[in-house]
Design a protein around this motif. Sequence first.
Motif, PDB file in Angstrom:
ATOM      1  N   ALA A  56      11.565   5.266   4.897  1.00 28.95           N
ATOM      2  CA  ALA A  56      10.221   5.071   5.438  1.00 28.95           C
ATOM      3  C   ALA A  56       9.176   5.205   4.338  1.00 28.95           C
ATOM      4  N   GLN A  57       9.334   6.192   3.472  1.00 29.69           N
ATOM      5  CA  GLN A  57       8.372   6.375   2.384  1.00 29.69           C
ATOM      6  C   GLN A  57       8.356   5.151   1.469  1.00 29.69           C
ATOM      7  N   ARG A  58       9.517   4.644   1.126  1.00 29.73           N
ATOM      8  CA  ARG A  58       9.623   3.466   0.258  1.00 29.73           C
ATOM      9  C   ARG A  58       8.931   2.262   0.906  1.00 29.73           C
ATOM     10  N   GLU A  59       9.179   2.039   2.187  1.00 29.46           N
ATOM     11  CA  GLU A  59       8.571   0.904   2.888  1.00 29.46           C
ATOM     12  C   GLU A  59       7.050   1.030   2.948  1.00 29.46           C
ATOM     13  N   ILE A  60       6.564   2.242   3.214  1.00 33.85           N
ATOM     14  CA  ILE A  60       5.118   2.469   3.277  1.00 33.85           C
ATOM     15  C   ILE A  60       4.493   2.235   1.902  1.00 33.85           C
ATOM     16  N   GLU A  61       5.109   2.770   0.860  1.00 33.28           N
ATOM     17  CA  GLU A  61       4.585   2.589  -0.500  1.00 33.28           C
ATOM     18  C   GLU A  61       4.489   1.110  -0.863  1.00 33.28           C
ATOM     19  N   HIS A  62       5.522   0.340  -0.580  1.00 33.68           N
ATOM     20  CA  HIS A  62       5.518  -1.089  -0.899  1.00 33.68           C
ATOM     21  C   HIS A  62       4.443  -1.827  -0.097  1.00 33.68           C
ATOM     22  N   ALA A  63       4.319  -1.490   1.172  1.00 31.25           N
ATOM     23  CA  ALA A  63       3.327  -2.151   2.023  1.00 31.25           C
ATOM     24  C   ALA A  63       1.910  -1.819   1.567  1.00 31.25           C
ATOM     25  N   VAL A  64       1.670  -0.575   1.182  1.00 29.71           N
ATOM     26  CA  VAL A  64       0.341  -0.172   0.704  1.00 29.71           C
ATOM     27  C   VAL A  64       0.029  -0.871  -0.612  1.00 29.71           C
ATOM     28  N   GLU A  65       0.984  -0.893  -1.535  1.00 26.57           N
ATOM     29  CA  GLU A  65       0.768  -1.573  -2.821  1.00 26.57           C
ATOM     30  C   GLU A  65       0.424  -3.051  -2.609  1.00 26.57           C
ATOM     31  N   ALA A  66       1.144  -3.713  -1.720  1.00 25.58           N
ATOM     32  CA  ALA A  66       0.887  -5.124  -1.441  1.00 25.58           C
ATOM     33  C   ALA A  66      -0.485  -5.313  -0.801  1.00 25.58           C
ATOM     34  N   ALA A  67      -0.827  -4.470   0.160  1.00 28.95           N
ATOM     35  CA  ALA A  67      -2.115  -4.585   0.852  1.00 28.95           C
ATOM     36  C   ALA A  67      -3.277  -4.326  -0.108  1.00 28.95           C
ATOM     37  N   LEU A  68      -3.106  -3.362  -1.018  1.00 33.64           N
ATOM     38  CA  LEU A  68      -4.139  -3.104  -2.018  1.00 33.64           C
ATOM     39  C   LEU A  68      -4.291  -4.293  -2.957  1.00 33.64           C
ATOM     40  N   ALA A  69      -3.175  -4.831  -3.416  1.00 36.77           N
ATOM     41  CA  ALA A  69      -3.199  -5.963  -4.343  1.00 36.77           C
ATOM     42  C   ALA A  69      -3.849  -7.193  -3.712  1.00 36.77           C
ATOM     43  N   GLU A  70      -3.658  -7.368  -2.419  1.00 32.98           N
ATOM     44  CA  GLU A  70      -4.220  -8.524  -1.710  1.00 32.98           C
ATOM     45  C   GLU A  70      -5.633  -8.261  -1.191  1.00 32.98           C
ATOM     46  N   GLY A  71      -6.115  -7.030  -1.369  1.00 27.74           N
ATOM     47  CA  GLY A  71      -7.454  -6.684  -0.917  1.00 27.74           C
ATOM     48  C   GLY A  71      -7.587  -6.493   0.577  1.00 27.74           C
ATOM     49  N   ARG A  72      -6.467  -6.310   1.268  1.00 26.82           N
ATOM     50  CA  ARG A  72      -6.515  -6.131   2.723  1.00 26.82           C
ATOM     51  C   ARG A  72      -6.942  -4.727   3.132  1.00 26.82           C
ATOM     52  N   ILE A  73      -6.765  -3.758   2.227  1.00 23.72           N
ATOM     53  CA  ILE A  73      -7.200  -2.384   2.491  1.00 23.72           C
ATOM     54  C   ILE A  73      -7.926  -1.854   1.264  1.00 23.72           C
ATOM     55  N   SER A  74      -8.698  -0.806   1.482  1.00 21.29           N
ATOM     56  CA  SER A  74      -9.453  -0.155   0.415  1.00 21.29           C
ATOM     57  C   SER A  74      -8.664   1.047  -0.100  1.00 21.29           C
ATOM     58  N   PRO A  75      -8.786   1.381  -1.392  1.00 23.34           N
ATOM     59  CA  PRO A  75      -8.093   2.557  -1.925  1.00 23.34           C
ATOM     60  C   PRO A  75      -8.568   3.868  -1.298  1.00 23.34           C
ATOM     61  N   ARG A  76      -9.703   3.834  -0.635  1.00 21.50           N
ATOM     62  CA  ARG A  76     -10.246   5.049  -0.014  1.00 21.50           C
ATOM     63  C   ARG A  76      -9.903   5.129   1.472  1.00 21.50           C
ATOM     64  N   GLU A  77      -9.076   4.242   1.921  1.00 23.35           N
ATOM     65  CA  GLU A  77      -8.776   4.132   3.346  1.00 23.35           C
ATOM     66  C   GLU A  77      -7.805   5.220   3.827  1.00 23.35           C
ATOM     67  N   SER A  78      -7.906   5.502   5.099  1.00 22.27           N
ATOM     68  CA  SER A  78      -6.956   6.374   5.794  1.00 22.27           C
ATOM     69  C   SER A  78      -6.261   5.496   6.834  1.00 22.27           C
ATOM     70  N   LEU A  79      -4.954   5.517   6.858  1.00 23.95           N
ATOM     71  CA  LEU A  79      -4.191   4.625   7.731  1.00 23.95           C
ATOM     72  C   LEU A  79      -3.511   5.410   8.844  1.00 23.95           C
ATOM     73  N   ALA A  80      -3.747   5.001  10.076  1.00 16.34           N
ATOM     74  CA  ALA A  80      -3.079   5.621  11.218  1.00 16.34           C
ATOM     75  C   ALA A  80      -1.614   5.180  11.203  1.00 16.34           C
ATOM     76  N   ALA A  81      -0.713   6.121  11.394  1.00 14.23           N
ATOM     77  CA  ALA A  81       0.715   5.808  11.369  1.00 14.23           C
ATOM     78  C   ALA A  81       1.395   6.368  12.614  1.00 14.23           C
TER      79      ALA A  81
END
Length: 69
Positions: free
Chosen positions: A21-46
């Motif tokens: 789960a940690q690996r999947e979340i890390e990859h998804a966050v990295e991709a979303a940051l790279a694509e500009g879909r989320i902000s680095p200051r964001e808090s994500l509900a999980a």
Amino acid sequence: MNEEVFNLSIRRFLKRAGIGAQREIEHAVEAALAEGRISPRESLAATMTLEVGGLELRVVFEGDIVLEE
């Protein structure tokens, strides 16, 4: 039932699930940051759902993933 075998089996499952789960979340966050879909200051509900076949067990865990404090 052998309590030691049972507990070790649960721990192995939870370790595998947690690491995966940690690996999947890390990859998804990295991709979303790279694509500009989320902000680095964001808090994500999980939400994570645990289901165990044969036991009719379904438990939902909720929390937040904070990218920066």
